[in-house]
Write a protein that holds these residues in place. Structure first.
Motif, PDB file in Angstrom:
ATOM      1  N   THR A 194     -42.915  -6.253  44.183  1.00 46.01           N
ATOM      2  CA  THR A 194     -43.150  -6.376  42.749  1.00 46.01           C
ATOM      3  C   THR A 194     -43.215  -4.985  42.135  1.00 46.01           C
ATOM      4  O   THR A 194     -43.549  -4.010  42.801  1.00 46.01           O
ATOM      5  N   GLN A 195     -42.890  -4.944  40.891  1.00 45.24           N
ATOM      6  CA  GLN A 195     -42.956  -3.661  40.195  1.00 45.24           C
ATOM      7  C   GLN A 195     -44.261  -3.630  39.417  1.00 45.24           C
ATOM      8  O   GLN A 195     -44.438  -4.362  38.453  1.00 45.24           O
ATOM      9  N   ASP A 196     -45.180  -2.799  39.870  1.00 45.67           N
ATOM     10  CA  ASP A 196     -46.444  -2.700  39.166  1.00 45.67           C
ATOM     11  C   ASP A 196     -46.372  -1.574  38.142  1.00 45.67           C
ATOM     12  O   ASP A 196     -45.474  -0.745  38.160  1.00 45.67           O
TER      13      ASP A 196
END
Length: 166
Positions: A123-125
């Motif tokens: 995931t791209q945080d």
């Protein structure tokens, strides 16, 4: 038919003359030249491994331990997990064919686990600064700004997806 005949010539000597008909029969219904070549390569690699490590063992004598050793060998060669699984699938299909032809009573690959392939994408945080900008963005002096702020708080405090909020 010509493709199949050319295909069976590629592995002359890999199978005893007694099993040439079985080999031909295995590839008879594989019409994709790419699939056929991949199966030939995978079965030949396994045959070469057996010849090198277990001198004079036939496909009839192969046990799950031989396949586990082959899988370990492939892992040590640092092949991709998907490649290893494809090779094992090719060999398994060949053994299923041998079972259909009553050459074997079992498939030694049934007892060998394939490598689990993870389909998890990272995931791209966002950074803490970006979170603060999001919280500070809505103008909470009007109704729309208050609604936007409430949505942002709901998303970040619950871990909810945007699709779940709507």
């Amino acid at each position: 038919m010509e493709l199949i005949e050319k295909s069976t010539k590629n592995l002359t000597g890999v199978f005893s003359s007694k099993s040439d008909r079985l080999y031909f029969g295995f590839f008879e219904n594989i019409y994709s030249i790419h699939t056929r070549k991949a199966y030939e390569r995978d079965i030949k690699d396994f045959r070469d491994f057996l010849d090198h490590c277990f001198i004079c063992i036939s496909f009839v004598e192969v046990e799950s331990e031989h396949v586990v050793a082959y899988k370990k060998y492939l892992i040590e060669k640092k092949l991709k997990d998907t490649t290893i699984n494809r090779k094992l699938a090719s060999i398994s299909k060949f053994f299923r064919f041998l079972m259909q032809k009553k050459v074997r009573i079992d498939n030694p690959l049934d007892l060998v686990d394939r490598i689990r392939i993870s389909n998890v994408s990272s995931t791209q945080d966002i950074t803490n600064e970006e979170v603060e900008l999001l919280f500070d963005g809505p103008d909470r002096r009007n109704l729309t700004g208050k609604q936007h702020y409430a949505i942002i708080v709901a998303l970040f405090t619950t871990g909810m997806r945007v699709s779940e909020l709507i």
